[in-house]
Each structure stands twice: as C-alpha cells, then as structure tokens.
Design a protein around this motif. Sequence first.
Motif, PDB file in Angstrom:
ATOM      1  N   THR A 212       0.968  -1.145  -0.060  1.00  0.00           N
ATOM      2  CA  THR A 212      -0.075  -0.053   0.046  1.00  0.00           C
ATOM      3  C   THR A 212       0.889   1.417  -0.047  1.00  0.00           C
ATOM      4  OG1 THR A 212      -1.573  -1.041   1.116  1.00  0.00           O
ATOM      5  CG2 THR A 212      -1.864   1.175   1.073  1.00  0.00           C
ATOM      6  N   MET A 213       1.813   1.244   0.652  1.00  0.00           N
ATOM      7  CA  MET A 213       2.703   2.389   0.764  1.00  0.00           C
ATOM      8  C   MET A 213       3.588   2.821  -0.472  1.00  0.00           C
ATOM      9  SD  MET A 213       3.740   5.046   2.416  1.00  0.00           S
ATOM     10  CE  MET A 213       3.365   4.688   4.233  1.00  0.00           C
ATOM     11  N   GLY A 214       4.068   1.721  -1.053  1.00  0.00           N
ATOM     12  CA  GLY A 214       4.735   1.956  -2.439  1.00  0.00           C
ATOM     13  C   GLY A 214       3.661   2.456  -3.508  1.00  0.00           C
ATOM     14  N   THR A 215       2.451   1.831  -3.408  1.00  0.00           N
ATOM     15  CA  THR A 215       1.465   2.406  -4.298  1.00  0.00           C
ATOM     16  C   THR A 215       1.168   3.707  -4.265  1.00  0.00           C
ATOM     17  OG1 THR A 215       0.464   0.121  -4.212  1.00  0.00           O
ATOM     18  CG2 THR A 215      -0.982   2.255  -5.049  1.00  0.00           C
ATOM     19  N   LEU A 216       1.107   4.359  -2.971  1.00  0.00           N
ATOM     20  CA  LEU A 216       0.684   5.713  -2.709  1.00  0.00           C
ATOM     21  C   LEU A 216       1.717   6.620  -3.167  1.00  0.00           C
ATOM     22  CD1 LEU A 216      -1.304   7.691  -1.337  1.00  0.00           C
ATOM     23  CD2 LEU A 216      -0.318   7.354   0.778  1.00  0.00           C
ATOM     24  N   VAL A 217       2.882   6.124  -2.737  1.00  0.00           N
ATOM     25  CA  VAL A 217       4.129   6.868  -3.071  1.00  0.00           C
ATOM     26  C   VAL A 217       4.119   6.982  -4.552  1.00  0.00           C
ATOM     27  CG1 VAL A 217       6.899   7.164  -3.117  1.00  0.00           C
ATOM     28  CG2 VAL A 217       5.537   6.723  -0.843  1.00  0.00           C
ATOM     29  N   LEU A 218       4.307   5.922  -5.523  1.00  0.00           N
ATOM     30  CA  LEU A 218       4.286   5.822  -6.783  1.00  0.00           C
ATOM     31  C   LEU A 218       3.245   6.481  -7.428  1.00  0.00           C
ATOM     32  CD1 LEU A 218       5.959   4.697  -9.350  1.00  0.00           C
ATOM     33  CD2 LEU A 218       4.203   3.019  -9.255  1.00  0.00           C
ATOM     34  N   ALA A 219       1.973   6.540  -7.042  1.00  0.00           N
ATOM     35  CA  ALA A 219       0.959   7.267  -7.751  1.00  0.00           C
ATOM     36  C   ALA A 219       1.127   8.752  -7.398  1.00  0.00           C
ATOM     37  CB  ALA A 219      -0.417   6.831  -6.900  1.00  0.00           C
ATOM     38  N   LEU A 220       1.503   9.286  -6.321  1.00  0.00           N
ATOM     39  CA  LEU A 220       1.730  10.614  -5.764  1.00  0.00           C
ATOM     40  C   LEU A 220       2.909  11.037  -6.936  1.00  0.00           C
ATOM     41  CD1 LEU A 220       1.373  10.897  -2.141  1.00  0.00           C
ATOM     42  CD2 LEU A 220      -0.213  11.751  -3.948  1.00  0.00           C
ATOM     43  N   THR A 221       3.990  10.367  -7.160  1.00  0.00           N
ATOM     44  CA  THR A 221       5.163  10.578  -7.637  1.00  0.00           C
ATOM     45  C   THR A 221       4.745  10.759  -9.316  1.00  0.00           C
ATOM     46  OG1 THR A 221       6.438   9.527  -6.423  1.00  0.00           O
ATOM     47  CG2 THR A 221       7.445   9.931  -8.568  1.00  0.00           C
ATOM     48  N   LEU A 222       4.095   9.757  -9.670  1.00  0.00           N
ATOM     49  CA  LEU A 222       3.570   9.946 -11.360  1.00  0.00           C
ATOM     50  C   LEU A 222       2.494  11.143 -11.330  1.00  0.00           C
ATOM     51  CD1 LEU A 222       3.310   6.098 -12.044  1.00  0.00           C
ATOM     52  CD2 LEU A 222       5.096   7.449 -12.727  1.00  0.00           C
ATOM     53  N   SER A 223       1.604  11.121 -10.549  1.00  0.00           N
ATOM     54  CA  SER A 223       1.049  12.335 -10.617  1.00  0.00           C
ATOM     55  C   SER A 223       1.702  13.798 -10.582  1.00  0.00           C
ATOM     56  CB  SER A 223      -0.123  12.428  -9.473  1.00  0.00           C
ATOM     57  OG  SER A 223      -0.894  11.495  -9.392  1.00  0.00           O
ATOM     58  N   ALA A 224       2.681  13.959  -9.835  1.00  0.00           N
ATOM     59  CA  ALA A 224       3.451  15.033  -9.890  1.00  0.00           C
ATOM     60  C   ALA A 224       4.150  15.382 -11.093  1.00  0.00           C
ATOM     61  CB  ALA A 224       4.419  15.196  -8.689  1.00  0.00           C
ATOM     62  N   TYR A 225       4.644  14.091 -11.964  1.00  0.00           N
ATOM     63  CA  TYR A 225       5.460  14.316 -13.077  1.00  0.00           C
ATOM     64  C   TYR A 225       4.523  14.552 -14.264  1.00  0.00           C
ATOM     65  CZ  TYR A 225       8.307  13.190 -17.128  1.00  0.00           C
ATOM     66  OH  TYR A 225       8.843  13.308 -18.299  1.00  0.00           O
ATOM     67  N   ALA A 226       3.375  13.834 -14.153  1.00  0.00           N
ATOM     68  CA  ALA A 226       2.182  14.132 -15.306  1.00  0.00           C
ATOM     69  C   ALA A 226       1.785  15.531 -15.191  1.00  0.00           C
ATOM     70  CB  ALA A 226       1.326  13.022 -15.024  1.00  0.00           C
ATOM     71  N   LEU A 227       1.495  16.000 -14.187  1.00  0.00           N
ATOM     72  CA  LEU A 227       1.079  17.512 -14.218  1.00  0.00           C
ATOM     73  C   LEU A 227       2.148  18.185 -14.410  1.00  0.00           C
ATOM     74  CD1 LEU A 227      -1.180  17.344 -10.773  1.00  0.00           C
ATOM     75  CD2 LEU A 227      -1.761  17.537 -13.148  1.00  0.00           C
TER      76      LEU A 227
END
Length: 475
Positions: A212-227
Amino acid sequence: MKPVIAERGEAVAERIPSVRWALASLSLSMLLPSLGTSIANVGLPTLAQAFDATFQDVQWIVLAYLLAITTLIVSVGRLGDITGRRRLLLIGILLFTLASILCGLAPTLWLMIAARAVQGLGAAIMMALTIAFVSETVPKAKTGSAMGLLGTMSAIGTALGPSLGGFLIAGLGWPAIFLVNVPLGVLSFVLVHRYLPADLSKGKANRTSFDTMGTLVLALTLSAYALAMTIGRGSFGPLNIALLLTAVFGAGLFVFTEARTASPLVRLAVFRNPVFSASLAMNLLVATVMMATLVVAPFYLSHALGLDQTLVGLVMSIGPVISILSGIPAGRLVDRLDASFVVIAGLVAMAAGSVAVAVLPGITGYIAAIAMLTPGYQLFQAANNTTVMADISPDQRGVISGVLNLSRNLGLITGASVMGAVFTFSSGAHDIAAAHPDAVHSGMRITFAVAAALIVVALAIATGTCRSRRALGES
C-alpha cells in the motif's frame, strides 16, 4: 489406447477455438481504453459549450482519464498478480462500463471529470492485464502474432475515435460518445468471463500482501510528473518546476520504500536485468517520438502546407490506418525472426522516417515519411513487448506489464510537453497559430531532427543489448 487418443484429439480441437475466443476477448479489452481516449478528444469543443466551461476546464475530461491510467497501471498490475488476473480484469471492465454510463448521464462538468477518473482506473486494469494474459492463453511460438494483434486493436481504437465521435455527436449528441462503450463493455465482460482461464486459488499461507505504501508513493510521484508535463500549455513556470522536483523526490522515496518492503510493489532487482531496463528506456524514447507526430503534425499541415481541416484530418488518419494494416504482419515477423533483430529493424525504419519528415518537402514527402515511420513503430512494439514478457514468472506478469505500459505512457506525456516545446522554440514564435509558414516549417524540421536523434539513442541501446546477449550466449 484409441479412446485416449480420441480424447487428446478432442482436447486439441477444443483448444483452438478457445485460443481464438480468448484473443478476441483480449483484443476488445485493448480496444476500449484507446477508444476511450481518442473519442473524448473530439468532443471537447461540444462539451465546453454544453457545460458552459472554458477549454482549460474541459481538458480535464481527458487529463483525468490519462492521469488515472498513468498513476495506477503498475499498482493494478501487481494487484492482479496477487488477487487473480481474470477476477480483476472483470472488475476493470465493469468499472469502465459503469463509468461510461455515468459520463453519459453527468449533469455537471466536475461529476463528468470524476467519472472519467473512474473510467481511467478501469482502463488501467484492462491495459495492464491484457498483455499479462498473452502468456497464459497463447502458445509461445505465437506470442509475437498476439502482440501484433493487440497493437492493431489499440491503433483501431485510436483511429476510430475521432470519426466515430464526430458521427455520434452530430447524430445523437455528446452523451453518445460515452454510452457507445456500454454494449462493447458488456460484450468484453462476457467474453473474458467465458474464455479466459480461471484464476488459481491460493491458500492464505501463499498469499502475498499488497504494498500500500509503495502504491501511494508511486501514484503521487507519477501524478506530480504528469502534471508538471501537462499544465501550463507548454510553458515551464514555477509550478511546473515545483511539481518536477516533487516527482524527483518521490522517485527517490519510492526506491527507498521498495528496498525495505518485504513484499514490494515492484522488485527493484528486475531493473538490474539489462534487457528489461533497455526495453523500458527504448519504449519511453519511441513513445516520445510518436507523440510528436500527433502534437506537431496538425500545425505543420495546416499552417505550413495550407491544408484545410478536412484534409488535415484525412492526412492525420494515414498513420493509424498504416498501424492497423501493419500490426499483425509485424507480430508474425517477430514469431519467425529473432525479436532483438526485429527491434533493431523497427528502430532503423523509425529513424529513417523521422529524418524523412525533417527533409522531404510537401504533403507527398510527409506521407512517404509516415509510411516509413509507422510500420517501424509497429515492428518495434510487437518485438519489444514480446521480449519483455517472454520469460517473466507467472506471479510477476501483471506488474511487469504495468511497468511496460507505464514507460509508454510516460513517453507520450513527455513527448506532448517536450517535443511541443522544441517545436515552439525552434519556430521562434510564441503563438504557433500566428506564425509564418516558413517558421512553422523550420520548427517541424528541427523537431524531427531531435526525434531522429532520440531514435538513434534507442538504436544504440538496442544494438548494445543485442551484443551483450550474444556475448553471454557465447560464454
């Protein structure tokens, strides 16, 4: 012994149509996500008018969908490995279908955007698990052909979206561009439920916990890059820089988290495999170049060559049509030849096509260049996907397929921003729409010179990897 032989013959006879129907179900699961992207794009002007919103606001109808796919595709792939891929694929199709209904009935723009995010989650599940299922449903000798077929279906969805969307809006109104997914989603659900292999039951002792923690960190990281790559309409301001720095920090935090997790979302050891890492890098570079054809070409065709919108649309459809025609032959070629050789051949064709776009004049030159570039892309995709998924253990197929799709999506996002910025900068105009035709033509040449350089980098990676594999084989 005769009854035994007869039973075996019957089993083989039953397996052949089952494989075909399994491929049909996977093909439909690949077509729907790409159709969901392209059909919405054509409806943005109508949706802006329907919801009395700005173009920047309605762009989130597309962005919410793409962000959901990009940020969640790895996580849902891993979840499929743990909980069962067929079960999760059925859930993904159901989410996609129900979200399509919500989009068609949405009374407000922000409810529409929320429904599109849910639809993107369903699309992420479908994209990640469809490729993962190939190894379970198709004989190894036919893997390349299956990958080529899936590439063809993705191209059909992309090519069909604009024309189908325009027809539906004109005849039935904008809700129809979302509701058209409903019967296709129902058919896909039935085919997957009927023809894909059932999940193997796992005892509680053998179940792996979800990171769960890895999923959350990866999702936030990819969201930041995509935005960071999408907001600002091509200009890189303080917010873009802050988001990009956040993404860099998030990537480091993700590596730190995964290295200390007993059951990581992505095993970092897979990136030590030079073939896998090289395939991801090449996938990202190639997707970056292909996005340039979608971002830059419409301005070049209309402003430099003076084509009207009808002709621009007609010329822009040539690439997807070639993709549709070349996908299956490319896959069959992968089955007959060494996949690494086909990767190199595809990249050579793409490099030649990129150079041709930069140097060949006029509409004839552009079409000739696309006729080289697009089959090269299909050759690369079929061979690269086959190489990545060839020897993956069954418990990792979902997450590896997700990572492979992620590298492509990141390339598309990067290409839209970076190649668009190169085009704008090299044309010397702040507003491309008002630029002189010569400036647009110059921008096009420089942009595709950069594209050719990126493909050369990918080609160097491919040849280096091929030599390393041969050296290991000889030793």
